[in-house]
Write an enzyme that holds these catalytic residues in place. Structure first.
Site, PDB file in Angstrom:
ATOM      1  N   ASP A 141       0.832  -1.201   0.000  1.00 24.17           N
ATOM      2  CA  ASP A 141       0.000   0.000   0.000  1.00 24.17           C
ATOM      3  C   ASP A 141       0.870   1.257   0.000  1.00 24.17           C
ATOM      4  O   ASP A 141       1.645   1.485   0.932  1.00 24.17           O
ATOM      5  CB  ASP A 141      -0.904  -0.066   1.249  1.00 24.17           C
TER       6      ASP A 141
ATOM      7  N   ASP B 265     -10.551   4.312  -1.465  1.00 23.47           N
ATOM      8  CA  ASP B 265     -11.281   3.364  -0.607  1.00 23.47           C
ATOM      9  C   ASP B 265     -12.796   3.480  -0.770  1.00 23.47           C
ATOM     10  O   ASP B 265     -13.321   4.522  -1.153  1.00 23.47           O
ATOM     11  CB  ASP B 265     -10.939   3.632   0.859  1.00 23.47           C
TER      12      ASP B 265
HETATM   13  C1  GLA Z   1      -5.463   2.440   2.704  1.00 24.36           C
HETATM   14  C2  GLA Z   1      -5.949   1.298   1.821  1.00 24.36           C
HETATM   15  C3  GLA Z   1      -6.967   0.461   2.589  1.00 24.36           C
HETATM   16  C4  GLA Z   1      -6.353  -0.045   3.873  1.00 24.36           C
HETATM   17  C5  GLA Z   1      -5.790   1.104   4.698  1.00 24.36           C
HETATM   18  C6  GLA Z   1      -4.983   0.623   5.890  1.00 24.36           C
HETATM   19  O1  GLA Z   1      -6.481   3.368   2.974  1.00 24.36           O
HETATM   20  O2  GLA Z   1      -6.507   1.782   0.630  1.00 24.36           O
HETATM   21  O3  GLA Z   1      -7.402  -0.612   1.799  1.00 24.36           O
HETATM   22  O4  GLA Z   1      -5.363  -0.989   3.581  1.00 24.36           O
HETATM   23  O5  GLA Z   1      -4.938   1.934   3.922  1.00 24.36           O
HETATM   24  O6  GLA Z   1      -4.421   1.665   6.614  1.00 24.36           O
END
Ligand code: GLA
Length: 384
Positions: A150, A210
């Protein structure tokens, strides 16, 4: 001297062979869209070893494993500090990561983990920056099968133009370990990741930011996937994020809409609801075998939008037996009739139709299929 030469030749041969084996095993990963469960939306940072084990137990008991869900993915917030050698250690909520991996494997499930190319993860835990190879080796020791990578704080240490090499670096490190691990890219669709995700060994890549626990956000993301179909295929998939049935206050119709759309676009099916308390109707939505079969079709063709009239959309996906899976979606307020015309779908004048959610054959239809679709709902059929 001779012995030394032989030794280095044998070592070189061994690493070439290992490289070939790993590449061959790696090529078998995610031939259909990955299926599993992930901690993030159900637990966020309040997650413990016991929670993860409990979800693995439930997946076996509640039929999800039998339906094809196999990865148990620990998202952000498991990390503790690095030890004096720089090796990453989990925090107090995860006393023994190897034991957790063993437990998941004992259920014949697979173990997923999360990290970032940056110094910190999105929740400010320790990332893998400048520890990529060491972390990959640690994950291999723990028996990890899936790594979500990520972007998060990587923006502070890399330019956007270095994103491809930052992802490539971790992929190389994972391959070096000799343990096949699914590589899941998460950088919210930046830099048109679908155009290069598979070149850095990505088996799936997030295409957007997200989700939220609302029908509007889920459908905004889901229906935005149209046009990305040519970038997906066996081994490498567009990822519009996690399945949210069972979280928040979505209705069964709304949950069926997410599930139908995700299956039509061959998305990874990673659920997030707390499986200890999930309702029977949500579980039925997550495990309908005929709907899942659309997602898991071996051709691996991502479906696309066929028509849209205001809030009424028809989407279709070509399947390996020559039939088409079709979704009739009502994004509007109030129930409405929706028609799918066979000429738009590229099927003959008459077609046999099966209702996938209700798992029953309907009649043979001429030229078109029409159904009344509830608000925020979907009718999903197979047309042959
Ligand atoms: C980001 C990602 C999510 C999750 C969070 C964790 O927002 O897009 O899917 O993994 O980080 O902190």
């Amino acid at each position: 001297m001779k012995t030394k030469v032989w030794l280095s030749l044998s070592l070189a041969l061994f690493s070439v062979l290992l490289g070939h084996c790993t590449a061959a095993e790696q090529a078998q990963i995610a031939l259909t869209p990955p299926m599993g469960w992930n901690t993030w939306y159900g637990f966020f940072c309040k997650v413990t070893d016991a929670d993860v084990r409990a979800q693995a137990d439930e997946m076996v008991k509640n039929g999800m494993k039998a339906a094809g869900y196999e990865y148990v993915n620990l998202d952000d917030c498991w990390q503790g500090q690095r030890d004096s050698n720089g090796a990453i250690r989990a925090n107090k909520n995860f006393p023994d990561m190897k034991a957790l991996g063993d437990y998941i494997h004992s259920k014949r499930l697979k173990f997923g983990i999360y990290t970032s190319p940056g110094p910190k993860t999105c929740a400010e835990y320790e990332g893998s920056y400048q520890h990529e190879e060491q972390d990959a080796r640690t994950y291999a020791e723990w028996g990890v099968d899936f790594v979500k990578y990520d972007w998060c704080s990587a923006d502070n240490v890399y330019k956007a133009s270095e994103m491809v090499s930052a992802y490539s670096k971790m992929h190389d490190a994972l391959v070096q370990t000799g343990r096949p691990m699914l590589f899941s890219l998460c950088q919210y669709g930046l830099e048109h990741v679908w155009t290069w995700g598979s070149s850095v060994g990505g088996n799936m890549w997030r295409t957007t930011g997200d989700l939220k626990f609302t029908y509007d956000r889920i459908t905004l993301v889901g229906f935005q996937q149209d046009g990305l179909e040519r970038f997906a295929g066996p081994g490498h998939w567009n990822d519009p994020d996690i399945l949210l049935p069972g979280i928040g206050k979505m209705t069964d119709d709304e949950n069926r809409s997410q599930m139908s759309l995700w299956c039509l676009i061959a998305a990874p099916l990673i659920a997030a609801a707390d499986l200890r308390t999930v309702s029977p109707s949500t579980l039925a939505i997550l495990t309908n075998p005929e709907v899942i079969a659309v997602d898991q079709d071996r051709l691996g063709l991502q479906g696309h939008r066929v028509t849209a009239q205001g809030p009424l959309e028809v989407w279709a996906k070509q399947l390996s037996d020559g039939s088409k899976a079709v979704g009739l979606f009502n994004r509007g307020e109030g129930s409405m009739p929706i028609t799918a015309y066979f000429k738009d779908l590229g099927v003959g004048e008459t077609a046999v139709v099966r209702d996938l959610w209700n798992r029953k054959d309907l009649e043979t239809f001429k030229e078109a299929f029409t159904a009344e679709v509830p608000t925020h709902g979907v009718i999903m059929i197979r047309v042959k």
